[in-house]
Design a protein around this motif. Structure first.
Motif, short mmCIF file in Angstrom:
data_model
loop_
_atom_site.label_atom_id
_atom_site.label_comp_id
_atom_site.label_asym_id
_atom_site.label_seq_id
_atom_site.Cartn_x
_atom_site.Cartn_y
_atom_site.Cartn_z
N ASP A 46 44.84 34.35 -42.00
CA ASP A 46 43.99 33.67 -41.03
C ASP A 46 43.25 32.54 -41.73
O ASP A 46 42.37 32.79 -42.57
N LEU A 47 43.58 31.31 -41.40
CA LEU A 47 42.91 30.16 -41.98
C LEU A 47 41.71 29.78 -41.12
O LEU A 47 41.75 29.93 -39.89
N PRO A 48 40.65 29.27 -41.73
CA PRO A 48 39.49 28.87 -40.93
C PRO A 48 39.81 27.66 -40.08
O PRO A 48 40.60 26.79 -40.47
N SER A 49 39.21 27.61 -38.94
CA SER A 49 39.43 26.47 -38.06
C SER A 49 38.19 25.59 -38.06
O SER A 49 37.11 25.99 -38.49
N VAL A 50 38.35 24.40 -37.54
CA VAL A 50 37.25 23.44 -37.54
C VAL A 50 36.13 23.90 -36.62
O VAL A 50 34.96 23.67 -36.88
N GLY A 51 36.47 24.58 -35.57
CA GLY A 51 35.46 25.04 -34.62
C GLY A 51 34.51 26.06 -35.21
O GLY A 51 33.40 26.23 -34.74
N LYS A 52 34.93 26.75 -36.27
CA LYS A 52 34.09 27.77 -36.88
C LYS A 52 33.21 27.22 -37.99
O LYS A 52 32.46 27.94 -38.61
N ALA A 53 33.32 25.92 -38.29
CA ALA A 53 32.54 25.32 -39.37
C ALA A 53 31.07 25.25 -38.98
O ALA A 53 30.72 25.26 -37.79
N ALA A 54 30.22 25.19 -39.98
CA ALA A 54 28.78 25.11 -39.71
C ALA A 54 28.45 23.80 -38.99
O ALA A 54 29.03 22.75 -39.28
N LYS A 55 27.54 23.89 -38.06
CA LYS A 55 27.17 22.72 -37.27
C LYS A 55 26.38 21.74 -38.14
O LYS A 55 25.53 22.14 -38.94
N GLN A 56 26.69 20.48 -37.97
CA GLN A 56 25.97 19.44 -38.71
C GLN A 56 24.51 19.41 -38.24
O GLN A 56 24.22 19.66 -37.07
N PRO A 57 23.59 19.12 -39.16
CA PRO A 57 22.17 19.12 -38.76
C PRO A 57 21.88 17.98 -37.78
O PRO A 57 22.46 16.90 -37.86
N ASP A 58 20.98 18.28 -36.84
CA ASP A 58 20.58 17.26 -35.87
C ASP A 58 19.71 16.19 -36.53
O ASP A 58 19.80 15.02 -36.20
N LYS A 59 18.89 16.63 -37.45
CA LYS A 59 17.95 15.72 -38.09
C LYS A 59 17.89 16.06 -39.58
O LYS A 59 17.97 17.24 -39.94
N VAL A 60 17.77 15.04 -40.42
CA VAL A 60 17.67 15.25 -41.86
C VAL A 60 16.36 14.65 -42.34
O VAL A 60 16.07 13.48 -42.09
N ILE A 61 15.59 15.47 -43.03
CA ILE A 61 14.34 15.02 -43.63
C ILE A 61 14.57 14.95 -45.13
O ILE A 61 15.01 15.93 -45.74
N GLN A 62 14.28 13.79 -45.72
CA GLN A 62 14.50 13.63 -47.14
C GLN A 62 13.16 13.58 -47.86
O GLN A 62 12.26 12.84 -47.46
N ILE A 63 13.05 14.37 -48.92
CA ILE A 63 11.85 14.35 -49.76
C ILE A 63 12.26 13.66 -51.06
O ILE A 63 13.13 14.14 -51.78
N LEU A 71 5.39 12.06 -54.00
CA LEU A 71 6.32 12.57 -53.01
C LEU A 71 6.32 11.66 -51.79
O LEU A 71 5.27 11.22 -51.32
N GLU A 72 7.51 11.37 -51.28
CA GLU A 72 7.65 10.58 -50.07
C GLU A 72 8.56 11.31 -49.11
O GLU A 72 9.60 11.86 -49.51
N LEU A 73 8.18 11.35 -47.85
CA LEU A 73 8.99 11.95 -46.80
C LEU A 73 9.69 10.83 -46.04
O LEU A 73 9.05 9.94 -45.51
N VAL A 74 11.01 10.86 -46.01
CA VAL A 74 11.79 9.85 -45.30
C VAL A 74 12.49 10.54 -44.15
O VAL A 74 13.30 11.44 -44.35
N THR A 75 12.16 10.11 -42.92
CA THR A 75 12.81 10.65 -41.74
C THR A 75 12.97 9.54 -40.72
O THR A 75 12.02 8.80 -40.43
N SER A 81 3.91 9.19 -47.33
CA SER A 81 3.61 9.80 -48.62
C SER A 81 3.03 11.20 -48.40
O SER A 81 2.45 11.49 -47.35
N ALA A 82 3.21 12.04 -49.39
CA ALA A 82 2.71 13.42 -49.30
C ALA A 82 2.35 13.89 -50.70
O ALA A 82 2.71 13.28 -51.70
#
Length: 139
Positions: A46-63, A71-75, A81-82
């Motif tokens: 049984d090979l993994p299918s694309v439908g079973k892959a982890a969902k891409q994040p809706d939003k990415v916060i970069q520190i 520290l800087e928060l980029v969104t 700054s933080a």
């Protein structure tokens, strides 16, 4: 009585490999494999299918951790700054109720690893689950 030939020389050992037992063993193995090969049933993988892959994040916060350990928060293209004590609260407020938000930590090469670990620890204590490290290849 010692093993002496008629010419007075001693008995010599044969330094050649006796191939007959080797060939017998190989023929027996060949017969065993020929008999057992039809009995082997092919299995299904049984090979993994694309439908079973982890969902891409809706939003990415970069520190981003700068050389001087600021520290800087980029969104969404905005940079705030933080500090080490306030970064977890700031990220928690940006994440809100969304479960599918990822946090990526990127640091300058000269920053101590201890600082990165402290930021990760404060995010983990705040209950933020999806935290990753940014990796870039050296030029």
């Amino acid at each position: 009585m010692p093993a002496i030939s008629s010419r007075g020389r001693g008995r010599r050992t044969i330094s050649e490999i006796n191939m007959v037992p080797f060939i017998d063993v190989m023929l027996v193995l060949l017969i065993i494999f020929m008999v057992t090969a039809p009995m082997i049933t092919p299995s299904v993988v049984d090979l993994p299918s694309v439908g079973k892959a982890a969902k891409q994040p809706d939003k990415v916060i970069q520190i981003v951790i700068q050389k001087d350990e600021r520290l800087e928060l980029v969104t969404d293209g905005k940079t705030d700054s933080a500090t080490l004590t306030s970064v977890a609260g700031s990220v928690k407020s940006l994440v809100g109720e969304e479960d599918n938000t990822a946090v990526v930590i990127s640091a300058d090469r000269s920053v101590k690893y201890e600082t990165v670990v402290k930021v990760m620890d404060s995010l983990q204590r705040a209950g933020i689950a999806r935290v990753g490290l940014s990796v870039q290849l050296a030029p």
